[in-house]
Design a protein around this motif. Structure first.
Motif, short mmCIF file in Angstrom:
data_model
loop_
_atom_site.label_atom_id
_atom_site.label_comp_id
_atom_site.label_asym_id
_atom_site.label_seq_id
_atom_site.Cartn_x
_atom_site.Cartn_y
_atom_site.Cartn_z
N TYR A 1 0.62 0.24 11.21
CA TYR A 1 1.52 -0.34 11.99
C TYR A 1 2.23 0.50 13.74
CZ TYR A 1 3.30 -3.64 14.48
OH TYR A 1 4.85 -4.26 15.03
N VAL A 2 2.93 1.97 12.55
CA VAL A 2 3.82 2.28 13.50
C VAL A 2 3.18 2.98 14.30
CG1 VAL A 2 5.76 3.48 13.76
CG2 VAL A 2 5.89 1.67 12.64
N ALA A 3 2.11 4.42 13.79
CA ALA A 3 0.89 5.20 14.39
C ALA A 3 0.71 3.92 15.88
CB ALA A 3 0.21 5.26 13.56
N ALA B 1 0.45 -1.34 0.15
CA ALA B 1 -0.31 0.25 0.11
C ALA B 1 0.68 1.87 -0.19
CB ALA B 1 -0.97 -0.16 1.64
N GLY B 2 2.24 1.10 -1.04
CA GLY B 2 2.94 2.83 -0.95
C GLY B 2 3.27 3.20 0.52
N GLY B 3 3.71 1.74 1.47
CA GLY B 3 4.31 1.76 2.56
C GLY B 3 2.90 2.38 3.48
N ALA B 4 1.60 2.29 3.11
CA ALA B 4 0.40 2.61 4.52
C ALA B 4 0.32 1.74 5.14
CB ALA B 4 -0.43 3.41 3.47
N ILE B 5 0.57 0.84 4.86
CA ILE B 5 0.57 -0.56 6.21
C ILE B 5 2.29 -0.26 7.26
CG2 ILE B 5 0.61 -3.18 6.33
CD1 ILE B 5 -0.34 -3.35 3.51
N ALA B 6 3.06 -0.17 7.22
CA ALA B 6 4.24 0.06 8.15
C ALA B 6 3.64 1.24 8.60
CB ALA B 6 5.32 0.16 6.53
N SER B 7 3.08 2.74 7.76
CA SER B 7 3.54 3.71 8.19
C SER B 7 1.48 3.44 9.52
CB SER B 7 3.29 4.45 7.76
OG SER B 7 3.78 5.19 6.89
N TYR C 1 10.82 1.66 21.28
CA TYR C 1 11.12 0.63 21.08
C TYR C 1 10.80 0.48 20.04
CZ TYR C 1 13.01 0.40 25.35
OH TYR C 1 14.31 0.50 26.45
N THR C 2 10.05 1.07 18.94
CA THR C 2 9.58 1.09 17.26
C THR C 2 9.58 2.48 16.82
OG1 THR C 2 8.30 -0.36 17.90
CG2 THR C 2 7.54 0.35 16.07
N PHE C 3 10.62 2.63 15.87
CA PHE C 3 10.63 3.22 14.95
C PHE C 3 9.93 2.89 13.73
CE2 PHE C 3 13.16 3.68 18.44
CZ PHE C 3 12.93 5.16 18.44
N PRO D 1 -7.81 8.79 4.50
CA PRO D 1 -5.96 8.82 4.90
C PRO D 1 -6.50 7.63 6.22
CG PRO D 1 -6.80 10.10 4.80
CD PRO D 1 -8.24 9.66 4.26
N SER D 2 -5.67 6.55 6.12
CA SER D 2 -4.95 5.81 7.31
C SER D 2 -4.61 5.90 8.02
CB SER D 2 -4.15 4.03 6.83
OG SER D 2 -3.47 4.29 6.08
N TYR D 3 -3.77 7.05 7.85
CA TYR D 3 -2.26 7.91 9.31
C TYR D 3 -2.31 9.01 8.32
CZ TYR D 3 1.32 7.21 6.31
OH TYR D 3 2.16 7.58 5.08
N ASP D 4 -1.97 10.12 8.91
CA ASP D 4 -2.03 12.06 9.09
C ASP D 4 -0.59 11.49 9.98
OD1 ASP D 4 -1.10 14.10 9.82
OD2 ASP D 4 -3.82 14.66 10.33
N ALA D 5 0.08 12.17 9.01
CA ALA D 5 1.54 12.03 8.71
C ALA D 5 1.97 13.64 9.66
CB ALA D 5 2.05 12.54 7.28
N LEU D 6 1.35 14.11 9.95
CA LEU D 6 1.50 15.27 10.87
C LEU D 6 0.89 15.23 12.23
CD1 LEU D 6 0.82 18.69 8.82
CD2 LEU D 6 2.77 17.76 9.08
N LYS D 7 0.47 14.45 12.60
CA LYS D 7 -0.19 14.22 13.89
C LYS D 7 0.32 12.86 14.45
CE LYS D 7 -4.73 16.94 12.84
NZ LYS D 7 -5.58 16.99 12.78
N ASP D 8 -0.07 12.02 13.44
CA ASP D 8 0.60 10.61 14.47
C ASP D 8 2.21 10.16 14.72
OD1 ASP D 8 -2.23 10.38 13.65
OD2 ASP D 8 -2.68 8.81 12.25
N PHE D 9 2.34 11.00 13.81
CA PHE D 9 4.40 10.48 14.01
C PHE D 9 4.96 12.49 14.48
CE2 PHE D 9 2.75 7.99 10.47
CZ PHE D 9 3.13 6.59 11.05
#
Length: 321
Positions: free
Chosen positions: A78-80, A70-76, A87-89, A106-114
């Motif tokens: 997951y980490v969020a 998913a263009g990296g969305a699965i990993a993103s 211990y997880t980056f 959107p499955s996550y928010d790059a500004l708010k979730d990290f």
């Protein structure tokens, strides 16, 4: 009475002090770097370059884990959702920002979730063309302007920075209605270009593309940065023919929002020490990345990318499920 008050105060102080103590002694177990692609990609290569020296500085193993899709969305995503305990980056790149900007849901928010931990490096994108195209950047732009809708171009990922940067290039160069052909990765997109199925694409350079250029099977007409890149000093900047065009890709480490600041600062400082080593800088250059650290720098890039690529996505009506 005074004794009870002192005991209560001492207990309260102890409760407040525990998180600080835990942060001061971090890390106490292995650290995970989640990579949003299969092993072998640039994210993975950069992570492995810094893995061993980081382990020596931090005194704990750094483990690479792969969650492609998913263009990296699965990993993103997951980490969020992981505990913000240091211990997880996520070891990601520009796609961290671009993918949610084009998702209908959107499955996550790059500004708010990290929170940013450290930039690792930056790399220019390169306009790659099939040998049947004009041999110069100005010649290519002229032909493309004069033949709207008649050229196919490859995108290595729907919603990725390559697609958005190409749309921005089209807009800046006055190129209209070309035909996008999406591929599941930079490798398949490059193979389609070599076969003449597409005529051009924007992607990061690699040793493979350097070999194709040497063999005469592909041309590199321009780098995406405002000025020529020290990584490819003989390749002109796209801005030399298309004034104002300027973009690049980046790679960096982010953590789940809420990760304690002392942990972020310690890991960021350790990364900076590793990136300052001449042998690490040379290794990064072999994959066409300029080593560059900084928590603040990564935060600025994420915010500026969010504004830039959000506008490009809206202006070009780019969406994906």
């Amino acid at each position: 009475m005074k004794r009870r008050t002192l005991l209560a105060a001492g207990a309260a102080f102890g409760a407040l002090a525990r998180p600080s103590f835990a942060q001061d002694t971090w890390p106490q177990r292995p650290i995970r770097f989640i990579v949003p692609a299969a092993a072998g990609g640039t994210n993975d290569v950069l992570g492995r370059y810094i893995q061993d020296p980081l382990q020596k500085l931090l005194g704990q193993p750094v483990v690479m884990e792969y969650k492609p899709g998913a263009g990296g969305a699965i990993a993103s995503q997951y980490v969020a959702q992981q505990p913000a305990d240091g211990y997880t980056f996520l070891l990601h790149g520009s796609g961290l920002v671009t993918v949610p900007l084009v998702q209908r849901k959107p499955s996550y928010d790059a500004l708010k979730d990290f929170v940013p931990v450290s930039l690792l490096g930056t790399s220019p994108m390169v306009l790659m063309t099939h040998p049947s195209m004009p041999p110069t950047l100005a010649g290519f732009v002229k032909q493309a302007r004069e033949h709207p809708g008649q050229l196919e171009w490859g995108a290595s990922a729907l919603g990725g920075v390559g697609q958005l940067a190409m749309e921005a290039f089209h807009e800046a160069a006055g190129i209209r209605k070309m035909v996008m052909v999406p591929y599941p990765g930079a490798g398949p997109a490059a193979q389609a270009l070599l076969a003449g199925q597409t005529k051009y694409m924007l992607s990061t350079p690699s040793s493979a593309t350097a070999g194709f250029v040497k063999e005469g099977r592909m041309r590199l007409l321009g780098v995406s940065t405002a000025k020529r890149s020290p990584l490819l000093p003989d390749v002109p900047s796209i801005a030399e023919a298309v004034p104002g065009y300027d973009t690049q890709t980046w790679f960096g480490l982010v953590a789940p929002a809420g990760t304690p600041a002392p942990i972020v600062e310690r890991l960021g400082g350790a990364v900076a020490q590793v990136l300052a080593q001449p042998d690490i800088q040379q290794k990064f250059r072999t994959v066409y990345v300029v080593a560059q650290g900084g928590e603040r720098e990564l935060g600025e890039i994420i915010r500026s990318d969010h504004a830039l690529w959000g506008k490009v996505a809206r202006d070009n009506h780019i969406t994906m499920d």
